[in-house]
Write a protein that holds these residues in place. Structure first.
Motif, short mmCIF file in Angstrom:
data_model
loop_
_atom_site.label_atom_id
_atom_site.label_comp_id
_atom_site.label_asym_id
_atom_site.label_seq_id
_atom_site.Cartn_x
_atom_site.Cartn_y
_atom_site.Cartn_z
N VAL A 12 3.78 -59.54 -19.40
CA VAL A 12 4.06 -59.86 -17.98
C VAL A 12 2.92 -60.71 -17.42
CG1 VAL A 12 4.15 -58.87 -15.65
CG2 VAL A 12 5.57 -57.90 -17.47
N SER A 13 1.69 -60.35 -17.73
CA SER A 13 0.55 -61.12 -17.22
C SER A 13 0.57 -62.56 -17.74
CB SER A 13 -0.77 -60.46 -17.65
OG SER A 13 -0.92 -59.23 -17.00
N ILE A 14 0.91 -62.72 -18.99
CA ILE A 14 1.00 -64.07 -19.56
C ILE A 14 2.08 -64.88 -18.84
CG2 ILE A 14 1.59 -65.40 -21.64
CD1 ILE A 14 0.43 -62.95 -23.25
N LEU A 15 3.24 -64.25 -18.62
CA LEU A 15 4.34 -64.95 -17.96
C LEU A 15 3.97 -65.33 -16.53
CD1 LEU A 15 7.30 -62.70 -19.18
CD2 LEU A 15 6.80 -65.03 -19.92
N LEU A 16 3.33 -64.41 -15.81
CA LEU A 16 2.96 -64.68 -14.42
C LEU A 16 1.79 -65.65 -14.33
CD1 LEU A 16 3.33 -61.17 -12.74
CD2 LEU A 16 4.93 -63.11 -12.71
N GLY A 17 0.98 -65.69 -15.35
CA GLY A 17 -0.20 -66.57 -15.34
C GLY A 17 0.15 -68.03 -15.24
N GLY A 18 1.33 -68.40 -15.69
CA GLY A 18 1.73 -69.80 -15.64
C GLY A 18 2.58 -70.16 -14.44
N ALA A 19 2.85 -69.18 -13.58
CA ALA A 19 3.83 -69.40 -12.49
C ALA A 19 3.39 -70.49 -11.52
CB ALA A 19 4.10 -68.10 -11.75
N ASP A 20 2.08 -70.61 -11.30
CA ASP A 20 1.61 -71.58 -10.31
C ASP A 20 1.99 -73.01 -10.65
OD1 ASP A 20 0.55 -69.63 -8.73
OD2 ASP A 20 -1.51 -69.85 -9.48
N GLY A 21 2.00 -73.34 -11.92
CA GLY A 21 2.28 -74.72 -12.31
C GLY A 21 3.75 -75.05 -12.43
N LEU A 22 4.59 -74.04 -12.22
CA LEU A 22 6.02 -74.26 -12.49
C LEU A 22 6.70 -75.19 -11.50
CD1 LEU A 22 7.09 -70.66 -13.53
CD2 LEU A 22 6.98 -72.68 -14.99
N ARG A 23 6.30 -75.09 -10.23
CA ARG A 23 7.01 -75.89 -9.22
C ARG A 23 6.85 -77.38 -9.52
NH1 ARG A 23 9.21 -74.11 -4.53
NH2 ARG A 23 7.89 -72.26 -4.38
N ALA A 24 5.65 -77.77 -9.88
CA ALA A 24 5.41 -79.19 -10.19
C ALA A 24 6.23 -79.64 -11.40
CB ALA A 24 3.93 -79.42 -10.44
N ALA A 25 6.61 -78.68 -12.25
CA ALA A 25 7.38 -79.03 -13.44
C ALA A 25 8.88 -79.06 -13.18
CB ALA A 25 7.07 -78.02 -14.56
N GLY A 26 9.29 -78.75 -11.91
CA GLY A 26 10.71 -78.82 -11.58
C GLY A 26 11.40 -77.47 -11.54
N CYS A 27 10.61 -76.41 -11.41
CA CYS A 27 11.19 -75.05 -11.36
C CYS A 27 11.33 -74.63 -9.90
CB CYS A 27 10.28 -74.08 -12.11
SG CYS A 27 10.91 -72.40 -12.20
N HIS A 28 12.48 -74.09 -9.54
CA HIS A 28 12.71 -73.63 -8.16
C HIS A 28 12.50 -72.12 -8.02
CE1 HIS A 28 14.16 -77.50 -6.91
NE2 HIS A 28 14.99 -77.53 -7.92
N VAL A 29 12.91 -71.39 -9.03
CA VAL A 29 12.80 -69.93 -8.99
C VAL A 29 12.37 -69.44 -10.36
CG1 VAL A 29 14.09 -67.76 -8.74
CG2 VAL A 29 14.63 -69.69 -7.24
N TYR A 30 11.46 -68.48 -10.37
CA TYR A 30 10.99 -67.88 -11.62
C TYR A 30 10.66 -66.42 -11.29
CZ TYR A 30 8.29 -67.52 -16.01
OH TYR A 30 7.81 -67.17 -17.24
N VAL A 31 11.49 -65.53 -11.73
CA VAL A 31 11.35 -64.12 -11.36
C VAL A 31 11.09 -63.30 -12.61
CG1 VAL A 31 12.45 -62.13 -10.27
CG2 VAL A 31 12.96 -64.43 -9.44
N VAL A 32 9.98 -62.60 -12.63
CA VAL A 32 9.64 -61.73 -13.75
C VAL A 32 9.77 -60.28 -13.29
CG1 VAL A 32 7.83 -61.04 -15.37
CG2 VAL A 32 8.04 -63.44 -14.69
N GLY A 33 10.54 -59.52 -14.02
CA GLY A 33 10.74 -58.14 -13.60
C GLY A 33 10.91 -57.20 -14.78
N VAL A 34 10.79 -55.91 -14.46
CA VAL A 34 10.93 -54.86 -15.48
C VAL A 34 11.80 -53.75 -14.92
CG1 VAL A 34 8.66 -55.36 -16.49
CG2 VAL A 34 8.85 -53.66 -14.65
N SER A 35 12.22 -52.90 -15.80
CA SER A 35 12.98 -51.72 -15.38
C SER A 35 12.14 -50.49 -15.69
CB SER A 35 14.30 -51.66 -16.16
OG SER A 35 14.92 -50.43 -15.92
N ASP A 36 12.14 -49.54 -14.76
CA ASP A 36 11.28 -48.37 -14.95
C ASP A 36 11.77 -47.46 -16.07
OD1 ASP A 36 9.52 -49.20 -13.04
OD2 ASP A 36 10.51 -48.13 -11.41
#
Lengths: 94, 94
Positions: A12-36
């Motif tokens: 999860v940390s790896i996936l979220l670590g790259g989230a900041d650069g996604l918008r510039a790459a053309g990403c509108h939504v990026y949702v990372v989630g888990v189930s308890d």
């Protein structure tokens, strides 16, 4: 995607670590989630400007580095569903 | 959700028709999409401020009216996966 036992939070940390650069790459939504009730699975929902933008993002050095870091922590089980976005909230109109 | 044959676009219109009011109800992301190889299925991805906000939205008169309009157009087949959102792009940090 499914992680090896005990490695969910790390991935999860790896996936979220790259989230900041996604918008510039053309990403509108990026949702990372888990189930308890499943401590090995991570769900990722993404909306991209186009399939080409998404494909190009996979070739970025930072994306390739993140994938290389995460890969040994995963079981290799992936399921995915590609959809054509028609609209909603948080996404541009078609 | 799965629509009766020939009614997919009509249900998409109903779903998108309510999108404007969602933000005020506590919705951060609402994505309606389809797959070109399945003309009866609609995918909806939603991110809400809390489970309580989502539950409350289902009790709004406009939501109830939209559900009542869409229901006869659906087969009754629904699958869903509830996740706890940890972060990303387009969603508030946890």
């Amino acid at each position: 995607m499914r992680t090896r036992p005990g490695h969910r939070e790390e991935v999860v940390s790896i996936l979220l670590g790259g989230a900041d650069g996604l918008r510039a790459a053309g990403c509108h939504v990026y949702v990372v989630g888990v189930s308890d009730d499943d401590d090995q699975t991570i769900w990722v929902n993404e909306v991209w400007e186009s399939k080409e933008h998404h494909d190009a993002s996979l070739r970025l050095p930072e994306t390739r580095a993140a994938i290389a870091t995460a890969m040994p922590l995963l079981t290799g089980e992936f399921t995915s569903q590609e959809i054509r976005v028609l609209g909603g909230l948080g996404v541009p109109p078609e």
